[in-house]
Enzyme design. Structure first.
Site, short mmCIF file in Angstrom:
data_model
loop_
_atom_site.label_atom_id
_atom_site.label_comp_id
_atom_site.label_asym_id
_atom_site.label_seq_id
_atom_site.Cartn_x
_atom_site.Cartn_y
_atom_site.Cartn_z
N GLY A 113 -7.35 -0.33 9.06
CA GLY A 113 -6.79 0.70 8.20
C GLY A 113 -7.76 1.08 7.09
O GLY A 113 -8.51 0.25 6.58
N ALA A 114 -7.75 2.36 6.74
CA ALA A 114 -8.59 2.85 5.64
C ALA A 114 -7.76 3.72 4.73
O ALA A 114 -8.19 4.76 4.25
CB ALA A 114 -9.78 3.63 6.19
N GLY A 115 -6.51 3.29 4.48
CA GLY A 115 -5.64 3.98 3.54
C GLY A 115 -5.91 3.51 2.13
O GLY A 115 -7.02 3.04 1.80
N VAL A 175 -4.97 0.89 0.45
CA VAL A 175 -5.28 -0.53 0.28
C VAL A 175 -6.54 -0.91 1.05
O VAL A 175 -7.52 -1.38 0.49
CB VAL A 175 -4.09 -1.42 0.71
CG1 VAL A 175 -4.47 -2.89 0.62
CG2 VAL A 175 -2.88 -1.15 -0.18
N GLY A 176 -6.52 -0.69 2.37
CA GLY A 176 -7.69 -1.03 3.17
C GLY A 176 -8.92 -0.26 2.78
O GLY A 176 -10.04 -0.80 2.75
N LYS A 212 5.02 -12.82 -5.36
CA LYS A 212 4.98 -11.37 -5.12
C LYS A 212 6.20 -10.92 -4.32
O LYS A 212 6.76 -9.84 -4.59
CB LYS A 212 3.70 -10.97 -4.38
CG LYS A 212 3.61 -9.46 -4.23
CD LYS A 212 2.32 -8.97 -3.63
CE LYS A 212 2.34 -7.44 -3.53
NZ LYS A 212 1.13 -6.88 -2.90
N GLU A 255 9.95 -0.59 4.86
CA GLU A 255 9.84 -2.03 5.09
C GLU A 255 11.12 -2.74 4.66
O GLU A 255 11.10 -3.92 4.30
CB GLU A 255 8.64 -2.60 4.32
CG GLU A 255 7.30 -2.09 4.81
CD GLU A 255 6.13 -2.74 4.10
OE1 GLU A 255 5.22 -3.24 4.79
OE2 GLU A 255 6.12 -2.75 2.85
#
Length: 310
Positions: free
Chosen positions: A7-9, A11-12, A186, A268
């Site tokens: 992933g490159a959103g 976060v990633g 968390k 989620e």
């Protein structure tokens, strides 16, 4: 180390991009649409810590396996986990470390079933970031932090190797000898924030100004009691800071789950709220407010599913 970032959103893309910027060997495993955008304009990060435009190495999903990677950073949403497992599986070796940054705890069981206990580390990240309209990563004001460690506790050579790779990057990286405690804290905070803002359909400040601070504290008491019964009771300093954050009348914070609800997308809910309720039930800890929030999101998901089938 050779890193594969799933992933490159927001976060990633942020953590992987900063790792690449610091000189690490990083490859992004991304879907075709995101890959095309990254080829055209690069990986763009806008941040108070400094902007960056990088040319990332890309590996399309479904690509043939090559040399196994040393570490995989999983940054998908829980509802995409099965697809993520299938995507990364061909690129793992017997010694590949898998570092998941998903919310909650339920994903650990699924990753362990797929890859074995020894491969899967524990991890949490703290970052306020989003994708802009052109696909750029916009890091907001929360200082980015990544915590990781062996789920069995203690240190290890691979954790030390990962820490050495992460240390030069523009985020705080913390190897932990008790990563499950960090993950439970968390989980406690996130389940409370998601339950509160989704059930009330507003941000923290709006809820507090409407007289909901007591509800926020009661929800936090429920999730904290579940964590304590599981052997990972939140530390006093964490509880104090979290209670203050969740009752601040000036706050505009809301859970990403509420944004998912408002845009009509998948959530989620089962992974965070449903799992917290289930763990409370197994431990004989009542969670009526979190259960109400979980039911609220489950009804939304059922209606969303019915609309897709119609």
């Amino acid at each position: 180390m050779r890193w594969l970032i799933l992933g490159a959103g927001s976060v990633g893309g942020y953590f992987g991009g900063r790792l690449q910027e610091a000189g690490a060997d990083v490859t992004f495993l991304v879907r075709p649409g995101r890959a095309q955008l990254l080829r055209e304009q690069g990986l763009v990060i806008e941040s108070p810590d400094g902007a960056a435009r990088l040319q990332p190495k890309l590996l399309p999903t479904g690509a043939a396996a090559g040399q196994p990677f040393d570490a995989v950073l999983l940054t998908c949403k829980a509802y995409d986990l099965d697809a993520a497992i299938a995507a990364v599986a061909p690129h793992l070796g017997s010694a590949t470390a898998i570092l998941p940054l998903l919310n909650g705890l339920l994903h650990l069981d699924r990753l362990e079933a797929a890859f074995g206990f020894e491969r899967v580390l524990g991890g949490v990240c703290h970052i306020s970031a989003t994708l802009g309209p052109a696909g750029e990563i916009r890091h907001l004001d929360l200082p980015p932090r990544l915590v990781f460690g062996e789920r069995a506790g203690g240190g290890s050579d691979r954790v030390r190797a990962i820490a050495a790779d992460l240390a030069p990057a523009k985020f705080k990286s913390v190897p932990s000898e008790d990563i499950l405690q960090e993950m439970w804290e968390k989980f406690t905070m996130l389940a409370t924030l998601a339950g509160l803002t989704c059930l009330m359909r507003g941000n923290v400040g709006e809820i507090a100004r409407a007289g909901g601070a007591g509800i926020a504290r009661a929800m936090l008491n429920e999730t904290s009691a579940v964590a304590a019964a599981a052997g990972h009771g939140p530390r006093d300093k964490f509880l104090e800071a979290t209670a203050q954050r969740l009752t601040d009348p000036a706050s505009t914070v809301q859970a990403s789950m509420l944004r998912d609800l408002e845009r009509g997308g998948p959530t989620e809910g089962a992974h965070i709220l449903g799992d917290m309720v289930a763990r409370g039930g197994n431990l004989s800890v009542p969670t009526p407010l979190i259960e109400a929030a979980a039911c609220h999101v489950a009804v939304y998901e059922a209606r969303r599913g019915a609309r897709k089938e119609a």
